[in-house]
Design a protein around this motif. Structure first.
Motif, PDB file in Angstrom:
ATOM      1  N   ILE A  93       0.847  -1.192   0.000  1.00  0.00           N
ATOM      2  CA  ILE A  93       0.000   0.000   0.000  1.00  0.00           C
ATOM      3  C   ILE A  93       0.884   1.243   0.000  1.00  0.00           C
ATOM      4  O   ILE A  93       1.709   1.426   0.884  1.00  0.00           O
ATOM      5  CB  ILE A  93      -0.904   0.022   1.256  1.00  0.00           C
ATOM      6  N   VAL A 135       0.721   5.292   0.219  1.00  0.00           N
ATOM      7  CA  VAL A 135      -0.181   6.373   0.610  1.00  0.00           C
ATOM      8  C   VAL A 135       0.616   7.665   0.764  1.00  0.00           C
ATOM      9  O   VAL A 135       1.606   7.697   1.502  1.00  0.00           O
ATOM     10  CB  VAL A 135      -0.898   6.041   1.949  1.00  0.00           C
ATOM     11  N   ARG A 177      -3.297   5.892   7.975  1.00  0.00           N
ATOM     12  CA  ARG A 177      -4.154   5.703   6.798  1.00  0.00           C
ATOM     13  C   ARG A 177      -3.687   4.509   5.973  1.00  0.00           C
ATOM     14  O   ARG A 177      -4.497   3.715   5.494  1.00  0.00           O
ATOM     15  CB  ARG A 177      -4.177   6.976   5.947  1.00  0.00           C
ATOM     16  N   ALA A 178      -2.376   4.361   5.837  1.00  0.00           N
ATOM     17  CA  ALA A 178      -1.833   3.224   5.079  1.00  0.00           C
ATOM     18  C   ALA A 178      -2.141   1.911   5.792  1.00  0.00           C
ATOM     19  O   ALA A 178      -2.524   0.921   5.149  1.00  0.00           O
ATOM     20  CB  ALA A 178      -0.323   3.397   4.893  1.00  0.00           C
ATOM     21  N   GLY A 223      -4.649   1.298   7.760  1.00  0.00           N
ATOM     22  CA  GLY A 223      -6.081   1.044   7.602  1.00  0.00           C
ATOM     23  C   GLY A 223      -6.400   0.449   6.240  1.00  0.00           C
ATOM     24  O   GLY A 223      -7.180  -0.499   6.129  1.00  0.00           O
ATOM     25  N   GLU A 224      -5.787   0.996   5.202  1.00  0.00           N
ATOM     26  CA  GLU A 224      -6.004   0.470   3.852  1.00  0.00           C
ATOM     27  C   GLU A 224      -5.429  -0.940   3.723  1.00  0.00           C
ATOM     28  O   GLU A 224      -6.025  -1.811   3.094  1.00  0.00           O
ATOM     29  CB  GLU A 224      -5.388   1.404   2.801  1.00  0.00           C
ATOM     30  N   ALA A 225      -4.275  -1.177   4.336  1.00  0.00           N
ATOM     31  CA  ALA A 225      -3.670  -2.513   4.307  1.00  0.00           C
ATOM     32  C   ALA A 225      -4.578  -3.522   5.005  1.00  0.00           C
ATOM     33  O   ALA A 225      -4.764  -4.642   4.514  1.00  0.00           O
ATOM     34  CB  ALA A 225      -2.291  -2.484   4.971  1.00  0.00           C
ATOM     35  N   LYS A 271      -7.820  -3.382   5.296  1.00  0.00           N
ATOM     36  CA  LYS A 271      -8.976  -3.638   4.423  1.00  0.00           C
ATOM     37  C   LYS A 271      -8.612  -4.607   3.310  1.00  0.00           C
ATOM     38  O   LYS A 271      -9.348  -5.557   3.036  1.00  0.00           O
ATOM     39  CB  LYS A 271      -9.477  -2.328   3.794  1.00  0.00           C
ATOM     40  N   GLN A 272      -7.486  -4.365   2.667  1.00  0.00           N
ATOM     41  CA  GLN A 272      -7.089  -5.227   1.559  1.00  0.00           C
ATOM     42  C   GLN A 272      -6.725  -6.630   2.048  1.00  0.00           C
ATOM     43  O   GLN A 272      -7.020  -7.623   1.377  1.00  0.00           O
ATOM     44  CB  GLN A 272      -5.934  -4.610   0.781  1.00  0.00           C
TER      45      GLN A 272
END
Length: 124
Positions: free
Chosen positions: A34, A36, A80-81, A83-85, A87-88
């Motif tokens: 990810i 970001v 933020r990174a 959180g995205e990681a 999710k993925q």
């Protein structure tokens, strides 16, 4: 009642299926990277599926933020990174986490862990 050889064959099929799914999930997780940027582009971070930082890039304007501003932008961007990681990674793990056999086992494991934690806290 099923013959033992039928039961064994079925169990081998289940193990083969779960092994294949597990390998596919591991492969998908290993590919997650990810990237970001900070909100204003002063820096960028790269994390993997576990949220571990793999890289940090600072643009020249990052140094104009001062130490407190740079630290704040870095922490915010990393969160933020991560959180995205997460999710993925959750999406990549669905072939396993959506399997009722595995969800039941995880649920039992959590319950046993909670009971053990509860017992430890009452004996202190």
């Amino acid at each position: 009642m099923a013959e033992p050889s039928d039961w064994e064959a079925k169990q081998r099929e289940v193990v083969a299926d779960l092994t294949q799914r597990s390998r596919a999930v591991e492969e998908a997780l290993s590919r997650i990277k990810i990237r970001v940027p900070s909100r204003n582009g002063e820096l960028g971070v790269v994390v993997n599926a576990q949220g571990h930082i793999l890289d940090v890039r600072l643009a020249p304007q990052a140094l104009r933020l001062g130490t407190a501003g740079l630290a704040q932008a870095l922490v915010e961007t990393i969160k933020r990174a991560e959180g995205e990681a997460a999710k993925q990674a959750a999406e990549a793990a669905k072939p396993l986490t959506s399997d009722p056999r595995i969800t039941a086992t995880l649920s039992e494991s959590r319950q046993m862990r909670n009971e053990a934690d509860s017992t430890r806290s009452t004996t202190r």
